[in-house]
Scaffold this motif. Structure first.
Motif, PDB file in Angstrom:
ATOM      1  N   VAL A  87      56.590  48.245  41.861  1.00 26.35           N
ATOM      2  CA  VAL A  87      55.867  47.116  42.455  1.00 26.35           C
ATOM      3  C   VAL A  87      54.481  46.995  41.818  1.00 26.35           C
ATOM      4  N   ALA A  88      53.838  48.153  41.605  1.00 24.66           N
ATOM      5  CA  ALA A  88      52.488  48.147  41.015  1.00 24.66           C
ATOM      6  C   ALA A  88      52.496  47.527  39.624  1.00 24.66           C
ATOM      7  N   ARG A  89      53.647  47.631  38.930  1.00 16.90           N
ATOM      8  CA  ARG A  89      53.745  47.080  37.566  1.00 16.90           C
ATOM      9  C   ARG A  89      54.386  45.699  37.547  1.00 16.90           C
ATOM     10  N   HIS A  90      54.663  45.138  38.716  1.00 17.12           N
ATOM     11  CA  HIS A  90      55.360  43.846  38.778  1.00 17.12           C
ATOM     12  C   HIS A  90      54.625  42.801  37.939  1.00 17.12           C
ATOM     13  N   PRO A  91      55.344  42.130  37.038  1.00 13.05           N
ATOM     14  CA  PRO A  91      54.653  41.181  36.149  1.00 13.05           C
ATOM     15  C   PRO A  91      53.985  40.011  36.877  1.00 13.05           C
ATOM     16  N   GLU A  92      54.467  39.707  38.095  1.00  8.65           N
ATOM     17  CA  GLU A  92      53.876  38.562  38.802  1.00  8.65           C
ATOM     18  C   GLU A  92      52.798  38.975  39.801  1.00  8.65           C
ATOM     19  N   ARG A  93      52.496  40.246  39.797  1.00  5.67           N
ATOM     20  CA  ARG A  93      51.430  40.725  40.666  1.00  5.67           C
ATOM     21  C   ARG A  93      50.112  40.124  40.183  1.00  5.67           C
ATOM     22  N   PRO A  94      49.204  39.756  41.118  1.00  6.28           N
ATOM     23  CA  PRO A  94      47.924  39.217  40.643  1.00  6.28           C
ATOM     24  C   PRO A  94      47.176  40.243  39.796  1.00  6.28           C
ATOM     25  N   HIS A  95      46.617  39.776  38.697  1.00  7.00           N
ATOM     26  CA  HIS A  95      45.900  40.650  37.779  1.00  7.00           C
ATOM     27  C   HIS A  95      44.396  40.388  37.875  1.00  7.00           C
ATOM     28  N   CYS A  96      43.657  41.172  37.126  1.00  9.96           N
ATOM     29  CA  CYS A  96      42.193  41.113  37.171  1.00  9.96           C
ATOM     30  C   CYS A  96      41.653  39.676  37.088  1.00  9.96           C
ATOM     31  N   LYS A  97      42.181  38.919  36.117  1.00 13.62           N
ATOM     32  CA  LYS A  97      41.682  37.565  35.908  1.00 13.62           C
ATOM     33  C   LYS A  97      41.899  36.695  37.154  1.00 13.62           C
ATOM     34  N   ASP A  98      43.043  36.889  37.815  1.00 14.89           N
ATOM     35  CA  ASP A  98      43.325  36.115  39.027  1.00 14.89           C
ATOM     36  C   ASP A  98      42.287  36.410  40.105  1.00 14.89           C
ATOM     37  N   TYR A  99      41.927  37.675  40.247  1.00 18.26           N
ATOM     38  CA  TYR A  99      40.913  38.046  41.236  1.00 18.26           C
ATOM     39  C   TYR A  99      39.561  37.448  40.873  1.00 18.26           C
ATOM     40  N   ILE A 100      39.219  37.559  39.591  1.00 20.45           N
ATOM     41  CA  ILE A 100      37.907  37.048  39.180  1.00 20.45           C
ATOM     42  C   ILE A 100      37.847  35.533  39.401  1.00 20.45           C
ATOM     43  N   ASP A 101      38.904  34.822  39.017  1.00 20.59           N
ATOM     44  CA  ASP A 101      38.917  33.363  39.174  1.00 20.59           C
ATOM     45  C   ASP A 101      38.804  32.944  40.638  1.00 20.59           C
ATOM     46  N   ALA A 102      39.468  33.700  41.514  1.00 17.93           N
ATOM     47  CA  ALA A 102      39.537  33.257  42.905  1.00 17.93           C
ATOM     48  C   ALA A 102      38.366  33.748  43.752  1.00 17.93           C
ATOM     49  N   LEU A 103      37.885  34.942  43.476  1.00 19.52           N
ATOM     50  CA  LEU A 103      36.897  35.531  44.385  1.00 19.52           C
ATOM     51  C   LEU A 103      35.455  35.305  43.951  1.00 19.52           C
ATOM     52  N   PHE A 104      35.248  35.134  42.654  1.00 15.71           N
ATOM     53  CA  PHE A 104      33.874  35.089  42.148  1.00 15.71           C
ATOM     54  C   PHE A 104      33.528  33.668  41.714  1.00 15.71           C
ATOM     55  N   THR A 105      32.244  33.361  41.751  1.00 14.20           N
ATOM     56  CA  THR A 105      31.782  32.084  41.216  1.00 14.20           C
ATOM     57  C   THR A 105      30.860  32.368  40.033  1.00 14.20           C
ATOM     58  N   GLU A 106      30.678  31.364  39.216  1.00 12.00           N
ATOM     59  CA  GLU A 106      29.803  31.452  38.041  1.00 12.00           C
ATOM     60  C   GLU A 106      30.143  32.630  37.133  1.00 12.00           C
ATOM     61  N   PHE A 107      31.421  32.982  37.072  1.00 12.83           N
ATOM     62  CA  PHE A 107      31.783  34.110  36.212  1.00 12.83           C
ATOM     63  C   PHE A 107      31.411  33.797  34.773  1.00 12.83           C
ATOM     64  N   THR A 108      30.632  34.677  34.200  1.00  6.99           N
ATOM     65  CA  THR A 108      30.179  34.509  32.817  1.00  6.99           C
ATOM     66  C   THR A 108      30.631  35.720  32.012  1.00  6.99           C
ATOM     67  N   PRO A 109      31.726  35.570  31.280  1.00  4.78           N
ATOM     68  CA  PRO A 109      32.230  36.734  30.542  1.00  4.78           C
ATOM     69  C   PRO A 109      31.223  37.188  29.491  1.00  4.78           C
ATOM     70  N   LEU A 110      31.102  38.495  29.342  1.00  2.00           N
ATOM     71  CA  LEU A 110      30.259  39.062  28.301  1.00  2.00           C
ATOM     72  C   LEU A 110      31.171  39.912  27.412  1.00  2.00           C
ATOM     73  N   SER A 111      30.927  39.816  26.111  1.00  2.00           N
ATOM     74  CA  SER A 111      31.885  40.430  25.186  1.00  2.00           C
ATOM     75  C   SER A 111      31.246  41.452  24.270  1.00  2.00           C
ATOM     76  N   GLY A 112      32.093  42.339  23.777  1.00  2.00           N
ATOM     77  CA  GLY A 112      31.737  43.187  22.654  1.00  2.00           C
ATOM     78  C   GLY A 112      31.007  44.468  23.006  1.00  2.00           C
ATOM     79  N   ASP A 113      31.208  45.462  22.124  1.00  2.00           N
ATOM     80  CA  ASP A 113      30.535  46.745  22.351  1.00  2.00           C
ATOM     81  C   ASP A 113      29.316  46.901  21.452  1.00  2.00           C
TER      82      ASP A 113
END
Lengths: 321, 309
Positions: A64-90
């Motif tokens: 179940v934890a690996r279920h492909p239709e389980r909500p993933h990180c991006k789904d949580y970020i899109d739904a729970l957070f506002t003004e998400f500003t991705p930052l990239s690179g090391d």
């Protein structure tokens, strides 16, 4: 529902029949009354779902934890957070898309959010490397955590990874060092760090993000030192013994709560997060708010000391804790 | 010519003429296969005198040659809960533990001690690969925390010799939690301003490399030691190609910037003395025995490593 797990096969059959019945009724010219039969099938399916999910074995939880239709990180970020500003690179080698991170607001409060993203279709899964981060991913996370510390922003990590990527380049660029430094960065933060295991908490790749003041786990997520398959192939010399290994490893949220590794279990809808992603995400949002509230007002020294003490004391009582 | 002379006699001869190697007198180099006399190899710190291959050395043997005069005080490690998960694979975990204890004569996979090297006080911790692959469980975690605390208490450096296949699966998540726990130990040293030196020995892999074994101020490895997060077999299975020669060996890591030095075991002690004394702000070590009082007033000892022609 497009994807059923192997143990959900009988359920798939019943739900399929109900759907078929309704489709036939919709297509035929003279309206047939199939609702009664379809409803009976629905009830049967609901009962079955309940009994299947009442006591999931540890191996089924892994599935179940690996279920492909389980909500993933991006789904949580899109739904729970506002003004998400991705930052990239090391700032060193590259940008690792297996790790998402950036500034965002949670209930208007600015935070740093970091998480593993597995992707939702073939293309994005490849781009995200199935959520298996390379050193760049961990080094980006370190950079973002340090930035959050500098500006006093709480850090939220969403953990969902099969583990760190076992590749040639990843090893050459210091996979182990990157993970060790990321864990160290977690322990050094003078701001609250809250972690939610939303799917798979795979070994060192998970620890690097989850060395947090509070670690919450979704009801059917797992967190383990090694995958059940890996453990089975080493200790049983047979990868097919993953059911036994999953049982022995105590990787479920319930067991980890008993061991003190998990501070809070976040309930999932009946049939797992994939049956109601929006509902699950809302529940996680409420839990995050409460966990952050518990930590608000604590100064940097206290947060650091509490986090350290928590990990130093971990496991001192075993399962009896 | 009959079956007795053709078949039976040679067999009997071969049985009697087979030279059995006594367990305790001779051992064979794992690499070149040379037969080595036990005293010779012991004097050479378990390094093959023929090919220079570094074989495993137990923490106790290492400490006996590391500390001045072989004198060290063992530091007690708090006992963790035994078998916290009631783990059972094909064998029960407590049974595996007992057989490891019996075969090694040690309690667990790490030895911690306090003593002096070149008259420099240090705390040393060494991992024992012969004890369940040196695997990191609660005990090893406790040992590293105890070592860090002792180093802070005595205000001296911690030198850690790593050797492990990774985390101890039989302790499940609690073995994984030793990654943050041992990182806390490293932070204690950092905050106290004390040197933490890691000597990576063959093999150091998995969760061990992804925590305390990669966080040293100075990272030294023994020649040809395998050091990695994911083992070569796992990587070959993942990327489906052959890995280059020497991949993940100490020299390869040195080339890729992951280590400070690769140092043969014979030279390690001297190097550790030199480094710790500089980091602790102490004067250079005196080589050999201390000169007698009247000698010190008349002659100044020449520096041993100055290159005079």
């Amino acid at each position: 529902m497009a994807h059923y797990l192997d143990f959900e096969k009988p359920l798939a059959e019943i739900e399929g029949k109900a759907e078929e019945l309704r489709a036939i009724a919709r297509q035929s010219d003279d309206p047939m009354d199939v609702e009664e039969e379809a409803n009976a099938l629905d009830r049967k399916a609901a009962d079955m779902l309940k009994s299947l999910y009442k006591e999931l074995t540890p191996w089924r939880k892994c599935q179940v934890a690996r279920h492909p239709e389980r909500p993933h990180c991006k789904d949580y970020i899109d739904a729970l957070f506002t003004e998400f500003t991705p930052l990239s690179g090391d700032r060193n080698f590259g940008e690792d898309q297996a790790v998402m991170g950036g500034l965002a607001r949670l209930n208007d409060t600015p935070v740093m959010v970091i998480g593993h993203e597995k992707g939702h279709d073939t293309q994005s899964r490849l781009r995200r490397n199935f959520g298996m981060a390379r050193p760049e991913g961990y080094r980006k996370a370190i950079r973002l955590m340090e930035m959050a510390d500098k500006f006093g922003l709480p850090v939220i990590t969403l953990v969902d990874t099969p583990g760190a990527y076992p590749g040639k380049g990843a090893e050459e660029r210091g996979q182990s060092e990157a993970i060790a430094r990321s864990t160290e960065a977690c322990l050094s933060l003078g701001v609250p760090l809250v972690s939610v295991i939303i799917g798979e908490g795979g070994s060192g790749g998970a620890v690097a993000f989850a060395t947090a003041n509070r670690v919450a786990m979704l009801e059917h997520s797992v967190y383990s030192v090694i995958s059940p398959e890996g453990c089975a192939s080493i200790l049983w010399k047979d990868a097919e013994k993953m059911r036994e290994a999953a049982q022995a490893l105590r990787l479920t949220a319930e067991d980890l709560h008993k061991l003190g590794v998990c501070d809070r279990i976040i309930p999932e809808p009946l049939g797992g997060a994939q049956r109601d992603p929006e509902g699950t995400i809302r529940t996680v949002g409420r839990a995050l708010k409460q966990l952050l509230d518990e930590l608000s007002g604590k100064d940097a020294g206290t947060l650091r000391a509490d986090r350290r003490r928590k990990f130093l004391e971990l496991g001192s009582k075993g399962l009896a804790a | 010519m009959n079956w007795i002379s053709n078949y039976v006699r040679p067999r009997i001869n071969s049985i009697f003429s087979r030279r059995e190697v006594p367990d305790n007198l001779w051992s064979k180099c794992d690499d070149c296969g040379a037969m080595l006399f036990h005293r010779e190899i012991r004097d050479n710190l378990n390094v093959c005198t023929n090919c220079g291959h570094h074989m495993a050395i137990t923490p106790r043997d290492r400490f006996e040659t590391l500390f001045d005069g072989g004198v060290f005080a063992e530091i007690d490690v708090p006992e963790p809960v035994a078998d916290p998960l009631h783990f059972r694979d094909q064998k029960k975990y407590p049974d595996r533990m007992r057989s490891a204890q019996k075969s090694t004569g040690e309690k667990e996979a790490m030895l911690v001690a306090h003593g002096e090297i070149g008259r420099t006080p240090i705390v040393a911790a060494a991992q024992d690969f012969s004890f369940m692959g040196g695997s990191m469980g609660m005990y090893v975690g406790n040992a590293i925390v105890a070592a860090a605390e002792a180093a802070v208490e005595h205000r001296c450096p911690l030198i850690l010799f790593s050797a492990a296949g990774g985390a101890r699966m039989q302790e499940g998540i609690l073995s994984l939690m030793q990654m943050p726990r041992t990182t806390v130990a490293v932070q204690m040293l950092k905050e106290a301003g004390l040197p933490y030196i890691v000597v990576l020995t063959h093999p150091t892999t998995g969760g061990v490399t992804a925590s305390y074994a990669m966080l040293g101020d100075v990272q030294i490895a023994e020649p040809n030691a395998l050091i990695c997060f994911a083992g070569p077999r796992v990587i070959e299975q993942t990327i489906r190609e052959k890995l280059p020669e020497g991949f993940q060996r100490a020299e390869y890591l040195l080339e890729h910037g992951m280590l400070d030095r690769v140092t043969p075991r014979k030279e390690l002690r001297g190097e550790l003395i030199t480094i710790t004394r500089m980091l602790m702000g102490l004067p250079p070590a005196i080589h050999g025995d201390l000169p007698s009082p009247d000698e010190t007033s008349t002659s100044s000892a020449p520096a041993e490593d100055s290159e005079t022609k």
